[in-house]
Write a protein that holds these residues in place. Sequence first.
Motif, short mmCIF file in Angstrom:
data_model
loop_
_atom_site.label_atom_id
_atom_site.label_comp_id
_atom_site.label_asym_id
_atom_site.label_seq_id
_atom_site.Cartn_x
_atom_site.Cartn_y
_atom_site.Cartn_z
N LEU A 194 0.86 -1.20 0.00
CA LEU A 194 0.00 0.00 0.00
C LEU A 194 0.88 1.23 0.00
CD1 LEU A 194 -2.65 -1.01 2.69
CD2 LEU A 194 -3.00 -0.93 0.23
N VAL A 195 0.35 2.32 -0.56
CA VAL A 195 1.07 3.59 -0.58
C VAL A 195 0.10 4.68 -0.13
CG1 VAL A 195 2.18 5.31 -2.05
CG2 VAL A 195 2.65 2.90 -2.39
N CYS A 196 0.60 5.59 0.70
CA CYS A 196 -0.22 6.76 1.08
C CYS A 196 -0.16 7.78 -0.06
CB CYS A 196 0.35 7.37 2.36
SG CYS A 196 -0.39 8.95 2.77
N PHE A 197 -1.33 8.18 -0.56
CA PHE A 197 -1.32 9.18 -1.65
C PHE A 197 -1.86 10.53 -1.21
CE2 PHE A 197 -5.61 7.40 -2.34
CZ PHE A 197 -6.37 8.55 -2.49
N ASN A 198 -2.50 10.59 -0.03
CA ASN A 198 -2.99 11.89 0.44
C ASN A 198 -3.12 11.85 1.96
OD1 ASN A 198 -3.87 14.49 0.36
ND2 ASN A 198 -6.00 13.98 -0.12
N LYS A 199 -2.84 12.97 2.59
CA LYS A 199 -2.90 13.04 4.04
C LYS A 199 -3.36 14.43 4.43
CE LYS A 199 0.73 14.07 6.23
NZ LYS A 199 2.10 14.13 6.72
N ASN A 200 -4.36 14.48 5.32
CA ASN A 200 -4.79 15.78 5.85
C ASN A 200 -5.15 15.60 7.32
OD1 ASN A 200 -7.34 14.55 5.82
ND2 ASN A 200 -7.81 15.41 3.80
N LYS A 201 -5.73 16.63 7.93
CA LYS A 201 -6.02 16.58 9.36
C LYS A 201 -7.04 15.50 9.68
CE LYS A 201 -4.97 21.42 10.34
NZ LYS A 201 -5.52 22.72 10.73
N GLN A 202 -7.99 15.28 8.74
CA GLN A 202 -9.06 14.32 9.02
C GLN A 202 -8.60 12.87 8.92
OE1 GLN A 202 -9.75 17.11 7.08
NE2 GLN A 202 -10.86 18.09 8.76
N ASN A 203 -7.97 12.53 7.79
CA ASN A 203 -7.60 11.11 7.62
C ASN A 203 -6.42 10.95 6.66
OD1 ASN A 203 -8.82 11.57 5.13
ND2 ASN A 203 -10.77 10.74 5.82
N PRO A 217 -1.24 -0.22 -8.83
CA PRO A 217 0.18 -0.34 -9.20
C PRO A 217 0.71 0.85 -9.99
CG PRO A 217 -0.99 -2.39 -9.63
CD PRO A 217 -2.03 -1.37 -9.31
N THR A 218 -0.11 1.40 -10.89
CA THR A 218 0.35 2.53 -11.73
C THR A 218 0.59 3.77 -10.88
OG1 THR A 218 -1.11 1.59 -13.41
CG2 THR A 218 -0.12 3.68 -13.92
N VAL A 219 -0.32 4.04 -9.94
CA VAL A 219 -0.17 5.21 -9.06
C VAL A 219 1.04 4.99 -8.15
CG1 VAL A 219 -1.29 6.59 -7.26
CG2 VAL A 219 -2.65 5.68 -9.15
N ARG A 220 1.20 3.76 -7.69
CA ARG A 220 2.33 3.42 -6.84
C ARG A 220 3.65 3.66 -7.59
NH1 ARG A 220 0.81 -2.08 -5.08
NH2 ARG A 220 2.13 -2.79 -6.79
N TRP A 221 3.68 3.25 -8.87
CA TRP A 221 4.88 3.46 -9.70
C TRP A 221 5.17 4.95 -9.86
CZ3 TRP A 221 4.88 6.10 -14.37
CH2 TRP A 221 6.11 6.07 -15.08
N SER A 222 4.10 5.78 -10.09
CA SER A 222 4.32 7.22 -10.30
C SER A 222 4.89 7.88 -9.05
CB SER A 222 3.01 7.91 -10.71
OG SER A 222 2.11 7.96 -9.61
N LEU A 223 4.43 7.42 -7.85
CA LEU A 223 4.97 7.98 -6.60
C LEU A 223 6.42 7.54 -6.39
CD1 LEU A 223 1.78 7.56 -4.42
CD2 LEU A 223 2.94 9.72 -4.80
N TYR A 225 -20.29 18.15 -18.26
CA TYR A 225 -19.37 19.00 -19.01
C TYR A 225 -17.94 18.46 -19.01
CZ TYR A 225 -18.98 20.62 -14.17
OH TYR A 225 -18.86 20.68 -12.81
N GLY A 226 -17.69 17.35 -18.32
CA GLY A 226 -16.35 16.79 -18.29
C GLY A 226 -16.15 15.91 -17.07
N VAL A 227 -14.89 15.55 -16.81
CA VAL A 227 -14.60 14.72 -15.64
C VAL A 227 -13.53 15.40 -14.79
CG1 VAL A 227 -15.21 12.50 -16.68
CG2 VAL A 227 -12.88 13.35 -16.94
N PHE A 228 -13.67 15.25 -13.46
CA PHE A 228 -12.66 15.73 -12.54
C PHE A 228 -11.69 14.59 -12.27
CE2 PHE A 228 -16.03 18.80 -11.72
CZ PHE A 228 -15.30 19.98 -11.69
N VAL A 229 -10.40 14.90 -12.38
CA VAL A 229 -9.36 13.88 -12.20
C VAL A 229 -8.58 14.24 -10.94
CG1 VAL A 229 -7.37 12.76 -13.25
CG2 VAL A 229 -9.19 13.66 -14.71
N GLU A 230 -8.44 13.24 -10.04
CA GLU A 230 -7.69 13.46 -8.81
C GLU A 230 -6.30 12.87 -8.96
OE1 GLU A 230 -8.09 12.96 -3.96
OE2 GLU A 230 -9.52 11.94 -5.27
N PHE A 231 -5.33 13.54 -8.35
CA PHE A 231 -3.94 13.12 -8.38
C PHE A 231 -3.43 12.99 -6.95
CE2 PHE A 231 -4.90 15.68 -12.12
CZ PHE A 231 -4.55 14.80 -13.14
N PRO A 232 -2.28 12.34 -6.75
CA PRO A 232 -1.72 12.28 -5.41
C PRO A 232 -1.55 13.67 -4.81
CG PRO A 232 -0.56 10.75 -6.84
CD PRO A 232 -1.50 11.52 -7.71
N TYR A 233 -1.49 13.73 -3.50
CA TYR A 233 -1.40 14.97 -2.73
C TYR A 233 -2.70 15.79 -2.78
CZ TYR A 233 3.60 14.07 -2.20
OH TYR A 233 4.81 13.52 -1.88
#
Length: 1785
Positions: free
Chosen positions: A683-692, A699-705, A733-741
């Motif tokens: 597992l890889v942490c891709f986002n961290k904030n005060k809540q969680n 695997p692809t996201v893990r490779w990019s990090l 009207y489109g799609v929202f794409v989320e990225f690490p961080y």
Amino acid sequence: MASVEEDFPRGGTAKKPTESKIVVQRPEVDNLFQSNEEAETKKRKGAAKDNSKKLKKQKTSKEKEDAKCVEILHMKNVKEGMLMLGCVKEVRDFEVTVSLPCGLQGFLGIKNISDSYTKLLVEQLDSADTVEICSLTHLFCPGMVLRCVVVKLDITKGGSISIQLSVNPKLVNKALTSSSLKAGMVLSGCVESVEDHGCIIDIGINGSKAFLPKKAIKDKHNVMDELKVGQYVTSQVEAIKSDGRVIQLSVNPLTIAQACAESGQGWNLTNLLPGLLVRATIKKVTKHGLVLDFLSSFSGQVDFLHMEPNQTSSYTEGTKVRACVLYVEPSTHLVGLSLRSYLVQARTRVETTPAGGDRIGEVVKDCKMITMHHMSGAMLELPDKTLAFVHRNHLKEPNEQANENRVAAIPEHTCRILDFSPMDQIHFVSLRRSLIEKQFYRYHDLQAGQVVEGTVSDLLNHGMVVHLSDHIKGLVPRTHLSDIILKNPEKKYTEGMKVKCRVLSVDAENKKLYLTRKKALVESSLPLFLCYTDAHPGRVSHGYIVCIKDFGCIVRFYNDVKGLVPLGELSFEPVINPEEVFYVGQVLKTKVLQCDPQKARMMLSFKAALEGETEQATKPQFDCEVGMRLEARVLKKSVNNLEVTILPDEMRAVLPTVHLSDHTSNCPLLWESLQEGDNISNLVCFNKNKQNITLTKKPTVRWSLDEGVVAKDFSEIRVGMQLIGWIKNIMSYGVFVEFPYGLVGLAPKAAMTDKFLGDTTTAFKLGQTIIAKVTNLDEEKHRFLVTLKMSEVISPEGDAQTRLINGLQERRAVAEMLALRDTSDLRQQLAALSVGQKLKLTVDAAKDIGVTFKSDDLVGATIQASKHHVMGVNLTSGQKVTAVVLHVDILSTCVHVSLLSKLVAKKKSLTEGSRYTAMVQYVETDFAVISLDDTAQLTVIQTSCHLNEILLGESEKLKPGRTLAVKVIETSCPELQGLPLVSWEPSAQKQQRTTSENQAGSKGHCFGKIVQGKVRTVKPTCIQITLEDGSTGSVHVSEVVDAAEVCLGSFPTSSVKVGSVVTARVIGGREASSHRFLPFSHPKFTYSIPELTLIPSKLDNSLDFKAVSVEEKLNGYKVGEEIMCFVSKFHPERKSLEVTTDPCITGTVELLATITDAKDASHPEKLYKLGQAVRAKVVEVSSKPRRFVLSLTGVHKLEKGSVTLGMVTNIQPQLGLQVKLPFGGVGTVAVTDLADAYKPNPLDGYSKDQLLRCFLLLSENGKWQLSLRPSRLTPQQAKPVKDLEVLSVDTLQAGQFIRGYVKSVGEQGVFIRLSRSITGRAQLQQSTMYFVKNHKVLAEHLPPNTLLTTKIIRIDKEEEFVDLSLLPADTGKPDILPESLGLPLRLVGEEKKKHDTKKKKRTLSESEWKQTEPQVPKKKKKTKTDDSDSGVEVYFREEADEEPKPDPAEQGTPSSEGPSRLQVAAGFSWDVGLSSLKPASAAQEGDSSDREDQDGTCQPQRKSRHELEQEKKAAEKALVQREAELMDPNLCPQDAAAFERLLLASPNSSLLWLQYMAHHLQATQIEQARAVAERALKTISFRCVTFVGSLKKVFERALQFCEPMPVYQQLADIYAKSNKTKEAEGLYKTMVKRFRQNKAVWLSYGSFLLQQGQSDAASAVLQRALKSLPSKESVDVITKFAQLEFRYGDAEKGHTMFDKVLTSYPKRTDLWSVFIDLTIKHGTQKEIRALFDRVIYLSVSVKKIKFFFKRYLEYEKKHGTPQSIQAVKDKAMEFVEAKGTEAAN
């Protein structure tokens, strides 16, 4: 209930109520069953006798039949004016709930007690000091018996009837008079006033005063003060004094209880009152009640509810009983009686609660039905032997047919107790299942903390009303509508919306329920604090802040449980001002520190509630970083994510389900295989904030990090950067794409793919991994755009192969985990299987879709091969075969195999790097199994080569049988369990068909052929079916279910499931290119896309299946026919609906034929969903040209007298509203048909395209006359009509007052529209009391549609003329012309006669003198005085235009000052000749002849010589007298003309001018007097030293006695008007020195200078004024000077001045308005438009901008072009959209 008149004839025909005496004298007439028709028959003659006899016989037989059925009193029989006995059930502040007989309930309002009490209420409202007044709770108490009258039957919001009652003695005792009162009568009344020796009781009888002595009260009451004004009293008449003017009463309860009404007291059917005790005889006993005779001659009924239950057997005919009158219906003389002891023995109070206690709402089982009463209901016996009554409406559901026999046959019933009726002393119950099963029947059923579902019914300023059931509603306060405060709750909540709420508190007694919609409270799993005892110290619960103070926050829970969070417990960090940190309505976790239930006090803490969590959460902040590789353990599973704890530190984190894999199909499999307690690695942490902390396993996201191909925050993002992300949200009207961080970018619709994309939802799935390239950055708002186009992004090298291996390894891991968990051998055996493995199987069954097998090794598994994979193999049941494994589904324990010889054959070796032709054998979501040429080698590939690949059409997707070009990378890949690893490119796709496929394709599908296929997709309007040969067929929505079986509102296609196998028949086809439906008339044609039917009745081969053409189908429909059709499309631009009845027939439904309620007009598509079955009526049908128009409102044509929706197309002041109607109709609404009460500017509230409900009055020449009057649209609910419809002249009467709208003003008078067809006329002399020369004066003040009150003077019914009067003397209203116009009053009466006489004399003399018109002219013709006058007189007549009084023939002189000068004028007349003077008799004759001539009845008469001589002498005598008058120097002129003549001779006589002014002032003609003064100043020579001297003296005296400033101003005005510029300027200079602080002086001086053309001097004065005046006046002074510049000086300069002021004060919209007005008046179009363009972009409130837009549009409509008008509208739209965007952001 059957007609009361037929059931209970009260003796003879129903005559006037005054026939009460006759009733007493002739008792036989009021007998129940004896008709008096014999008496009538004797009076009739001829044939009428026979008819009457027949009628009598028929009616008598019907009476006997109907008399058997005695009904209870139903709501439908209650009428206004009905008298009833009731008892008080509940008392509130402004209303008393009254229980009425037979379970009915009424409401007694605070205004309906008595006149004296109402007067007291009004005084309390009007006076500042509070008058002592008793509330209803002091006047009434539950159980009190009342006599009341029904005053109104209201319709409630829900549509039910509400009975409004009154106990006002004037209404209850309406039929009694002072002469009809007798001693011993028991009457009801109300206390009017409390006196020293007793009370005056209002008994409602005019001319009678009733007195209740103090002694009589003390017998009953201990304290005198108990009786208050308005209190209801039942009393007995003790004595009658002074011929009924004084009545003495007593209130002894024992005497009143025993007092029987005697026939000697004069009681009759007209004045009979409820509550009276009567002696009666039972005349008839029926199953449902009794018929009684009472007071010797009257009949009444006793229903079964009012018979004593234990004495039923003793009721026999002839028995004497005492009965109490329950209700009296005056119009039908229906009398209801009661024999119940609680009413007969003690008539002042009854019990309001039953002996067994309150049981309302209770559901009772095992009840037995004792009796069924026809038309009334049934009696039930409850298990505890108490009786209950079921009303007939509650024996069945509301929409069911009544079947009393079926209900009676049921041995035991379950019922719900609805209510207890005090008047009947019985419970009313219901057998309705819907009521019995209802969760909440009353407020007592609800408890605080309960989660409930309800329906939004209303949005108010202070909250939202939610209905939980029909009778239970709660309020969600505004602060509880959401977790945050909503500014526009109407955007989130709509009427009818289903919502989930939690009960905050419930007050069952007062029926008050409070709910919350706060998600944190509704979904809270923490313990609830319902009372203080629940709040143990240490417990944590959710609460909401209700108040924020300096010392802390007050938090509330449920049932008003609340506590304090002190300042120190608010947060870990010190909080100085809590209002900055917290807000009212905020939901927070709170921990109880201390609680004292007895004192209801509680100490709470926010800090303590968070301590445990914070301690855990503070640790990992340093250990866990984004990009770190982790291992975690599953704590909890939910649908969308896994709650995990990171090992070894036990930190909480979240692993979303979509982040388990790059392959969306693997995510649910992995989620299913994981269980609580399992460990997950990689597992890889891709986002961290005060809540969680959020983790990913992609695997692809893990490779990019790992590789660092990420942006850590927005500042690192660059245009052109390529990032790995995943789909977060899909919008239209489109799609929202989320990225690490936590970074999020938007891929617009156009940047999602290189192909054309219609629907964004079809492209990607939520959580899908993609590669994105940054295209745009918005630094200010921290937003960025990305592209997902495959042509613009580059995949990492070897990406496809890596993803394939990762995906298959994940599948393996799932299989192994499931095999380990399952103790059975099957899962383990399935996990051991691999693709390409050969199995020995036994054929189980061969079906159309394929073959199933059995295996000794895989017991319990489903082994199957599709039809394609057994092609060319003959199989029989039990046959042993060898098969090769294609796919193993371990979850469903299903194995897919193939028996194809080329796959089962011995495998051949492959060469690495070589190319092969592969065929797809099996396909699932992300993977496909392919075979390589004839090598018998199988392998697995991915269905998409690229992460971002979008497969839109079916042709693009991989299907079994499709061939691909592949390249072998590795001949045996260990990660693929030894299968070869290959690569393939989408460009190499070439669709080739096998021989068998080509044969099937070429063969086609002929009309009528029955085929089989598998359902591929199901859409609302059609179903796509894949046929056996691989081709696709389509099923129209109308061809799914038989028409007879289609339910209204259903969706036929929803009954078919995707993947199911169906049998269909070809009924037509579509060409592959155009998709145009081919006609049925070509059955031999072979189609590429067959049109199919699934209707079972059409699948029978034996039936003769014929083709029907479109024309034949259309011709089969008839106008007005109701047909079933299906919604296929909605056109938003036209707001029309498209419906389909057949694959080839589409009909149109216009907006007005779609909806019946104007509220639905904005979103009609919400009423009808695609594919929904609806019933429509054919409006119009034709085959050439093809036209098919339908209606969904249930009507197909417009009919007179009906109500329909219409759309306003035009608003014309002369005609009214032009309205477009359904079905091509047009109509007009006249201004008199807009409302029942006319209002000024009747067309103001209407706009173009507005939808209205219209009543169709009549059709003329294809156009409808419409009405919007509520009395036409909803006659039952309409208020009383103020302005009645005038349907014909016959309904009008002379002297009647009537209101109407001005139609036009002409020379003939004012034409007033009284109705759409009748116009009245007020002649000019009947229009105003002022004299007007020209009708245009009236036209200016009476624009069309001005509302006027008129009086009808005369009606000519033959010619249909209505003459009206608008004079104040007739109408009582002010004159239509304002007094400020200064018009002279019209002469009337004697003045007019005198004036007319003089005018005729003068006219005659002139005509004789000129010898142009020897005859006496008619009144209507214009005299030629103006033409024949000398120039001098004409000049003076023009000067006196303001007072156009005709010149009389007399001329006088002023008093003795200057006699010589005045005598010159006196001796000369400008226009009086000798022959014009006639004696009085001659003048009268002239007048009469004039009238005769006007009427057309004048006949010439010859006069004798003697008469002619007498006339001559009289004329000479009159001439002498006239000369003497003119020579008299002391005679004062009597009218304006005389003064004008004298002034002509003596223009410089100041005395004469002053007398002339005095003459006007005596007649209160101030404006005329002022005008004379101005003329005097211009005319009199200023060389006259006396005048100037006198002016200075007057000025000095005026300064002594008056305010100096106005005196100076008046003198300055006099100087200015007389062109004495130097004097005026000198005076102004003095004024500005003396009155420097007065703004008006500076403005007046500036105005004077500008009028003189001294612009520079005016500017200097402005600068001086600004220095002298206070600074707050500066803006006002500058703008006033600017206005003066516009009017008298340089407009450009004024424009500049305004510009400077408004630049400094842009929000002064009042100044902008003035600026616009002046620019419109003095500026060019360019300047005006530029100014408007500035003002509409001001930063002021929306309301003010709306006002300026309205003015802009009005200006363009008046002066602009259609293009400029549209430009303004476009700007308005831009403004609205911009405001909407701001609000959204």
